[in-house]
Scaffold this active site. Structure first.
Site, PDB file in Angstrom:
ATOM      1  N   ARG A   1      51.870  27.933  45.889  1.00 28.17           N
ATOM      2  CA  ARG A   1      51.315  26.866  45.045  1.00 28.17           C
ATOM      3  C   ARG A   1      52.170  25.598  45.110  1.00 28.17           C
ATOM      4  O   ARG A   1      51.629  24.492  45.053  1.00 28.17           O
ATOM      5  CB  ARG A   1      51.192  27.350  43.603  1.00 28.17           C
ATOM      6  CG  ARG A   1      50.027  28.315  43.474  1.00 28.17           C
ATOM      7  CD  ARG A   1      49.861  28.818  42.075  1.00 28.17           C
ATOM      8  NE  ARG A   1      48.494  29.276  41.890  1.00 28.17           N
ATOM      9  CZ  ARG A   1      48.080  29.999  40.865  1.00 28.17           C
ATOM     10  NH1 ARG A   1      48.924  30.338  39.919  1.00 28.17           N
ATOM     11  NH2 ARG A   1      46.821  30.355  40.765  1.00 28.17           N
TER      12      ARG A   1
ATOM     13  N   LYS B   1      36.421  45.099  38.292  1.00 27.55           N
ATOM     14  CA  LYS B   1      35.203  45.235  37.488  1.00 27.55           C
ATOM     15  C   LYS B   1      34.032  44.401  37.980  1.00 27.55           C
ATOM     16  O   LYS B   1      34.220  43.273  38.428  1.00 27.55           O
ATOM     17  CB  LYS B   1      35.507  44.778  36.069  1.00 27.55           C
ATOM     18  CG  LYS B   1      36.495  45.645  35.351  1.00 27.55           C
ATOM     19  CD  LYS B   1      36.694  45.055  33.995  1.00 27.55           C
ATOM     20  CE  LYS B   1      37.623  45.869  33.139  1.00 27.55           C
ATOM     21  NZ  LYS B   1      37.974  45.079  31.952  1.00 27.55           N
TER      22      LYS B   1
ATOM     23  N   GLY C   1      43.301  35.399  42.916  1.00 23.59           N
ATOM     24  CA  GLY C   1      44.731  35.701  42.956  1.00 23.59           C
ATOM     25  C   GLY C   1      45.087  36.925  43.774  1.00 23.59           C
ATOM     26  O   GLY C   1      45.965  36.870  44.631  1.00 23.59           O
TER      27      GLY C   1
ATOM     28  N   GLY D   1      40.522  32.142  38.921  1.00 23.48           N
ATOM     29  CA  GLY D   1      39.427  31.887  37.981  1.00 23.48           C
ATOM     30  C   GLY D   1      38.699  30.591  38.301  1.00 23.48           C
ATOM     31  O   GLY D   1      37.462  30.527  38.221  1.00 23.48           O
TER      32      GLY D   1
HETATM   33  P1  AMP Z   1      40.315  41.596  40.009  1.00 25.49           P
HETATM   34  O1  AMP Z   1      41.392  40.903  39.208  1.00 25.49           O
HETATM   35  O2  AMP Z   1      39.089  41.924  39.271  1.00 25.49           O
HETATM   36  O3  AMP Z   1      40.079  40.932  41.345  1.00 25.49           O
HETATM   37  O4  AMP Z   1      40.921  43.018  40.309  1.00 25.49           O
HETATM   38  C1  AMP Z   1      42.044  43.221  41.084  1.00 25.49           C
HETATM   39  C2  AMP Z   1      42.587  44.579  40.783  1.00 25.49           C
HETATM   40  O5  AMP Z   1      41.592  45.555  41.051  1.00 25.49           O
HETATM   41  C3  AMP Z   1      43.785  44.934  41.624  1.00 25.49           C
HETATM   42  O6  AMP Z   1      44.909  45.001  40.815  1.00 25.49           O
HETATM   43  C4  AMP Z   1      43.415  46.293  42.205  1.00 25.49           C
HETATM   44  O7  AMP Z   1      44.468  47.219  42.118  1.00 25.49           O
HETATM   45  C5  AMP Z   1      42.256  46.742  41.349  1.00 25.49           C
HETATM   46  N1  AMP Z   1      41.392  47.686  42.065  1.00 25.49           N
HETATM   47  C6  AMP Z   1      40.877  47.558  43.298  1.00 25.49           C
HETATM   48  N2  AMP Z   1      40.186  48.643  43.651  1.00 25.49           N
HETATM   49  C7  AMP Z   1      40.261  49.508  42.619  1.00 25.49           C
HETATM   50  C8  AMP Z   1      39.750  50.825  42.379  1.00 25.49           C
HETATM   51  N3  AMP Z   1      39.024  51.452  43.316  1.00 25.49           N
HETATM   52  N4  AMP Z   1      40.034  51.403  41.202  1.00 25.49           N
HETATM   53  C9  AMP Z   1      40.767  50.761  40.277  1.00 25.49           C
HETATM   54  N5  AMP Z   1      41.280  49.528  40.436  1.00 25.49           N
HETATM   55  C10 AMP Z   1      41.025  48.892  41.591  1.00 25.49           C
END
Ligand code: AMP
Length: 396
Positions: free
Chosen positions: A30, A201, A354, A377
């Site tokens: 950054r 999610k 991120g 975000g």
């Molecule tokens: P996000 O901030 O929604 O992009 O989520 C990123 C996070 O999702 C990372 O810290 C990953 O470890 C987690 N992640 C990715 N795949 C999985 C999975 N199959 N089960 C649980 N967490 C996950």
């Protein structure tokens, strides 16, 4: 950003970089991305006053309720910034206090002053007028180059702009590049256009998925969110992450994808774990037949092969979110393979969010991607079609 000769320019940058326990910068992406604007302003004869937030000092106060200055001070950034710029960087130990005014007043053309963490002030995240007005008093011109916080209506990213005449406020070069890159992908993608979406999610990405269904040719889904889609199609997902309340939505998205001729891919197989830890036992299973007591933590080898093939045949690629728990070595192969496939491809590629950025940095392939966004975000919001307040306020 012209006509700044002899003027004081207040620049909102995003120096919210990760620090280790010794307060050393562990990833300076950054800061490096902010350099072109700062250098440009110095070359144009401006005196540059920089401001940024670092972490969440208001949420992580000392036990006595005071700010943990030692942890969150922007003084940690000064030596490295000076080195990268090749210019001595002065530091003000407050943001809108006497030190800031004094130092800003005495600042000469070609000099750089960094203000203390904007979030040391309670008014920052509230978008406080009084704070914004005080900041505005420090300079003649305002530049917003903090894409990472452009989706926030904070005093330094949003409110401050109105205290400058329209001709005295600008977007920095980084924000301009970020927008150009997102626009290129969304408005005039070379086809086939493939989007890879991962992360924990579905709920965080619903709007983006909806929006992408209008643009993308292929949608590769990975990460924790896959299992909500797989369960929605009656798959057995064991203990994998699932958002039960979004099963209907997942079915709806699958239906919309079909309707709009978007190829939606779910991982055929998964690397499963017997618990959520770095040293869990692991086993490959079909993603729709995961045994009880096991959870999918990465896309499996068949999914990797298929996804890599789709990526290879694409002309435009958008990647947001890791396809597995890449923080654990055992479950990082899927995400690293996506990074490799993207970097091997000659398609225009935009990596945002991120975690996908840390993943691509971890893979060492970051230079082979067309554009890495500094905004998690903010990039999501922009791609979803939201007008970002930090951009709107500057009015360019
Ligand atoms: P996000 O901030 O929604 O992009 O989520 C990123 C996070 O999702 C990372 O810290 C990953 O470890 C987690 N992640 C990715 N795949 C999985 C999975 N199959 N089960 C649980 N967490 C996950």
């Amino acid at each position: 950003m012209n006509n700044v000769q002899g003027k004081k320019v207040l620049v909102r940058v995003d120096f919210n970089v990760p620090l280790n326990s010794q307060h050393e910068i562990t990833d300076d992406t950054r800061i490096r991305k902010a350099l072109p604007t700062i250098k440009h302003l110095l070359e144009e004869g401006a005196a540059v006053i920089l401001m940024s937030h670092l972490g969440r000092p208001q949420k992580k106060k000392n036990e006595d309720g005071s700010i943990n200055v030692n942890k969150f001070t922007l003084a940690h950034i000064v030596p490295h910034l000076s080195e990268l710029l090749g210019v001595r960087v002065l530091f003000s130990k407050d943001t809108i206090g006497e030190s800031a005014f004094d130092k800003a007043l005495k600042l000469n053309t070609g000099e750089v002053l960094l203000l203390e963490n904007t979030r040391f002030e309670v008014g920052e995240t509230k978008g406080d007028d009084e704070m914004a007005a005080k900041l505005a008093k420090l300079a003649d011109v305002y530049v917003n180059d903090a894409f990472g916080t452009a989706h926030r209506k904070h005093a330094s990213t949003y409110t401050v702009a109105k205290y400058f005449e329209p001709e005295d406020r600008f977007l920095g070069l980084l924000i301009q590049d970020e927008i150009a890159s997102a626009n290129k992908v969304m408005n005039s993608p070379k086809r086939p256009f493939t989007s890879i979406l991962g992360g924990a999610k579905v709920s965080d990405k619903i709007q983006l998925i909806e929006k992408l269904l209008d643009f993308t040719d292929n949608l590769l889904i990975g990460g924790g969110m896959s299992y909500t889609f797989i369960k929605a199609q009656n798959g057995k997902i064991g203990n994998s992450l699932v958002e039960e309340e979004h099963l209907d939505l997942a079915r709806e998205l699958i239906r919309k994808a079909e309707e709009r001729n978007v190829e939606l891919y779910l991982p055929e197989d998964s690397v499963c774990a017997d618990n959520f830890s770095a040293d869990a036992a692991s086993k490959i299973m079909p993603s729709n037949a995961i045994e009880d007591g096991w959870m999918g933590l990465d896309i499996g080898p068949k999914a990797i092969e298929k996804y890599a093939k789709v990526i290879k045949s694409s002309q435009t690629i958008l990647w947001n979110g890791p396809v597995g728990v890449f923080e654990f070595e055992k479950f990082a192969a899927g995400t690293m393979s996506m990074a490799k496939a993207i970097s091997d491809s000659s398609a225009y590629s935009l990596v945002g969010g991120g975690d996908s950025v840390s993943a691509i940095n971890k893979s060492g392939l970051q230079d082979q991607v067309s554009f890495i966004s500094t905004g998690g975000g903010a990039m999501l919001k922009y791609l979803e079609g939201t007008v970002l307040p930090g951009i709107e306020a500057v009015g360019k």
